[in-house]
Design an enzyme around this catalytic site. Sequence first.
Site, PDB file in Angstrom:
ATOM      1  CD  GLU A 177      -3.015  -0.875   0.091  1.00 12.98           C
ATOM      2  OE1 GLU A 177      -3.306   0.289  -0.238  1.00 12.98           O
ATOM      3  OE2 GLU A 177      -3.503  -1.893  -0.459  1.00 12.98           O
ATOM      4  CB  SER A 208     -51.401 -27.658  24.344  1.00 13.39           C
ATOM      5  OG  SER A 208     -52.266 -28.108  23.348  1.00 13.39           O
TER       6      SER A 208
END
Lengths: 168, 792
Positions: free
Chosen positions: B207, B487
Site C-alpha cells: 500500500e 397447548s
Amino acid sequence: MQRYGFIFLTLGMVVGCTTHMPVPITNPGLNDKPATDIAIAVPELPLHSDQPNVILPGPQTSPAVMKLLEQAHSATLQGDLASAESFLERSIRIEPKNPLMWHYLAKIRLQQGRFNEAAGLAQKSNALARGDKTLQMDNWRIIAHACNRSGDLAGAQEAQRNIDALQR
Amino acid sequence: MPHRPTRKRKHSEKIRKVWGRLRRLRSSGKGVVAGWKLQRKHLWRGLAVLAGLLVLYVGYLDFVVRDQFEHKRWAIPAHVYARPLEVFVGLPLAPDRFAKELVSLNYRYAYPAKDPASYQREGDNFEFTTREFHFWDAQEPSHSIRVEFTNNVVTALKDRTTGNNIELVRLDPAFIGGIYPAHHEDRILVKYDEVPSLLPQTLITIEDRKFLSHHGIDIRGIVRALWQNLKAGATEQGGSTITQQLVKNFYLSSERSLWRKFNEIIMALLLDFHYQKKEIMEAYLNEIYLGQDGQRAIHGFGLASRFYFEKPLNELSTAQIATLVALIRGPGFYHPEKHTKRLLQRRNLILDTLAEFNIVTQQEAQFAKQQTLGVIAERRSGITDYPAFLDLVQRQLREFYRDEDLSSEGLRIFTTLDPVLQQELEAVVHKRVEQLDQQRHLHGKLQAAAVLTTINPSVEVLAMVGDRNPRFAGFNRAVDAIRPIGSLMKPAVFLAALNQPSKYNWLTTVEDAPLTLKSQEGQTWSPRNYDNKSHGSVALISALTQSYNQATVNLGMAVDFPAIIDTLHRLGVKRNIPAYPSSLLGAVEMSPLEVVQMYQTFASGGFQSPLRAIREVMNAQGERLRRYPIEVQKTFEPGVITVLNSGLTQVVEAGTAKSVRQQLPKELLVAGKTGTTNDTRDSWFAGFSASHVGVVWVGTDDNQPTGLSGSSGALRIWGDMMSQVATTSLSFESGDGIEMHWVDPVTRRVTDKPCEGGMNLGFVKDTAPREVVDCSGNVITAESHWLPNLFK
C-alpha cells in the site's frame, strides 16, 4: 458459631421501624430506583419489634454460605450495601431453599429504601420458612414496614394481622 | 500538441496587458498613484485575512485530527463475561464438565499448574491456578487450588499453598464477546506489538512503500499515480499513503472532490506530525474496512481474521495475511465467494510482490500461492461465539445505555451465561434438528430455538440458541420468533380453575365433547382434539395430561375469560390476550423467551421475577455502575401452584410428554406441557424442575407443517437439554394448606396407596373427596384411615 454472633445486627436494628431510614447507597447517581420516602404522609403502624431482631444462620448452613455471610456482614458494616447484596445473591445460589438468605437480602433492600423489592423477598423467605414462626414474623415485619413506607396501608395492616396471628 | 503554445502566448499577452495598464496608472499622476496604493493595501489586507482564515482552518483541522485520533484510539468495546463458576464442597458437578469449564476459560494444561490460568488433572482430581479478577463485590486474587470430585460432587477443596481446606473459590469468568453497536462497525482491537510482523510489512510493501520515511503524504507517489492514471486513461492508482487512507476512513466522507483531497492532505500531514508511525499503523490496523456481514461492517484486521478464518491474527498463514491485505482495495469487489478468482489473483500478486521485495522467500510465496483461500463459508459472528445470548444482553443493556457507551466506554458486562451448558445446548439442538429434518424430509428448513434458565436466585438465562446453526448470528428465534403457543396455554386455564378450590380440583369432571362457538361477527369455531375423538366426562387431570382441547375450552368457558386473562398476566405475560375462545387453545402468539417468563412462575412456586441475562455492569476502571437486582413478586399463593405443578408432573409421568422419561434420570421428577399448533406448524415443549426452566420451539420460518408434534419434536431437544443439567427434582409434600393424595384418574377416586395408573396429586386442604378406596375400589371408612388424622 460464636464469631457470627453479630452478623446482621446492624440490619436487624433497621427493622425496628423507626421514622429514620438511612439509605446509604454507594452509587446514588446510578441507583435504578431511588427511594421515595413518603412515610411522612403515612402514619407508622405500631410494630412489635422494638428489640433488635437478629436471626442467626442455623448449624446446617454450609461453610461456603457462612463465608459469604461473613463477607456480607462486613460489607454492611462498611455501609457497602451494593457488595453485601452481591454476597447474599451468591449465597442464595448455593442454598436457594434457605429462607434466611432471602430474609437477609430483604433487610438489605429495606435499608436501601427499595420497599417493594424488600416485601417481595420477605414473601419469598416466608414461602420457604415452613414452621419457623420467628422468621415468618420477622418477614411480616419487613413487609409491614415496606408497605407502610411505600404508602400501601392495606398491605401494612394485613401484614400486621399476620404478625398478631403468629404471636398468638 | 498545438494548443500549448497558443495558450502560452495568450497567457503572456495577458500579463503584458496587465503590466502595461499598471505602468500607465503609475505615470498618469498623483491621484492615480494614491488609488493604486489604496488598491494594493486592500490586496494585502485581503491576503492577510485569507492567510488568517487558512491558519484558523488548519488549526481547526488540527483539533479534529487530534481529538478524534485520541478518542478513537482509546475507544474500547464493552467486554462481556459469562457467569463465574463458584466451587465449594457439595457442589454437584461432573469432573468432565469442570474440565470443559477450564477449557472455556482458556486455561492451559500444564505441570505443575502454578501459573495463573493453568491446570492439571489426575483422574477426578484437579490442581489449578486461577487468574486474579476484579469482581463487583471484591478483588479476587489468583488462587492455587486442589479440587476433588467423588460421584460427580465436589468433595474436597484445598488451598495448594497452605494445604488448608477452603470454603469457596470463585474462578475468573469466561470472556464471551465484545459489543460494538455504533454505526454497525465491528472490530476487535489489536495492539501493534501483538500482530505478526508480516502484516505491517505486507501493508507497507503493497500500500505505501515510503510509509516509514514520508511525512504523511508521498508527493512522488501522487505524481506517479497521476502519470499512471494518465497513461491508462482511468483512475487506477489512488496514490494515497497509509496515513491518507487512515484519514479517509477516520474523518472524511466517501465523496470525491478537490476540497476533500485538500483536507485529506492537510490532515495526513498533521497526523504524521503529531503521532509516531507505529501509532498510525496501529490505528490503521484497527480502522480499515474489510468486509460486510449483513448490517455489520467488519473493521480492522483483528476482527477480519476471526470473521474470515476463525483464527486470531497471530495464527494466520502467509497466504491468509495476503488475502486480508488484498481485501483492502474493496471487500465487495474481492468478495471471497462471489469473486473467488479475482481475490485469488490479487492475493497471488501480493505474494509475488512480497517475494520480490524479500519480505518472504520465493519458496514461501510459491507454497502460499498453492493454498486455497481457506475462508470459512458459514462465517459466524466475529464478536461472540454465542450470538443469540449476546443479542439478548445488548437488548437488556440498551434499556439503560446508549449505543456509543456500549461501544467505546470499555464497560465490563457480567452476564448469567453458563458457557459449558451453552456449548452442550448448541450441540443437542444442532444434532436433533438435523435428525428431525431428515426424518421429515424438510430439506434443511427445520429451525429451532431453545432457552434454559435457572430460577435461583432469580430467573437467569444460562444458555440460549436461536438457530439450528447456533453460531450463526442472524434471526434470533429465541427472542424474535413470535409463534402461536398452542397447548402451552392450557396450564393457565387449569390454574385459573384450580384457583377456585371450592369449585375445582383435579378430580372435578369436565366434558370433552364437540362444541361449536359463535363469535360476535357470526363466525363459528368447532375445536377438535389431536386424535379427532371426544372422550366424554373426564377428570381435570386427564384433560390436562392428555391435552384434550374440547375439555379445555369447556373448562375455560366455565371459569370465565377475565379470570384466565388475569391469571396470564399474573404469570408474567405482558401481551394483550384477545378474549376469543381460540385463545384458550393457544392462538395467542409468544416468543420462547416469553414462554420462559410464564413457566418460571410455576417453577418458582408463584413468584414472578423478570428474566435477566445481566447481573452487573462496571466501567473500565472497575467502578460499579449498575446492578440488575433480584426481584421477586408473589403473584399466586404458593399452595395453588403446588397443586398445579403436581398435575403438570403427571404430563411427564403419564401424559403427552411420557416419552421423555427415557431420556431423563429415573429419580428426576420434572413437570411441563407439550404444545402443537394447527397442522403441526409449531412444536413446543415448556418444562421445569425445582431449579431450572427450559423452553424449546421447533418449526419452519415460513410456517410450514412439519409433521412434528410437541412430543415428537421440541420435547426431544428438551429431554437432551435437561438430562445434561445438574438439576433439582421437584418434590411434593403435604403441609401449608396443601394435601397430597394418591388418586385414580379414571375412576376419579382417592386411593389409600399408589395403585396401577395412580397419580400423586395436590389438593387445597379439605377439598379432596372424603371417600378413600383401596386399589380394588373398596371403600375404606374415613375413621379407620390415617388421612383424616394427618390433616387435623
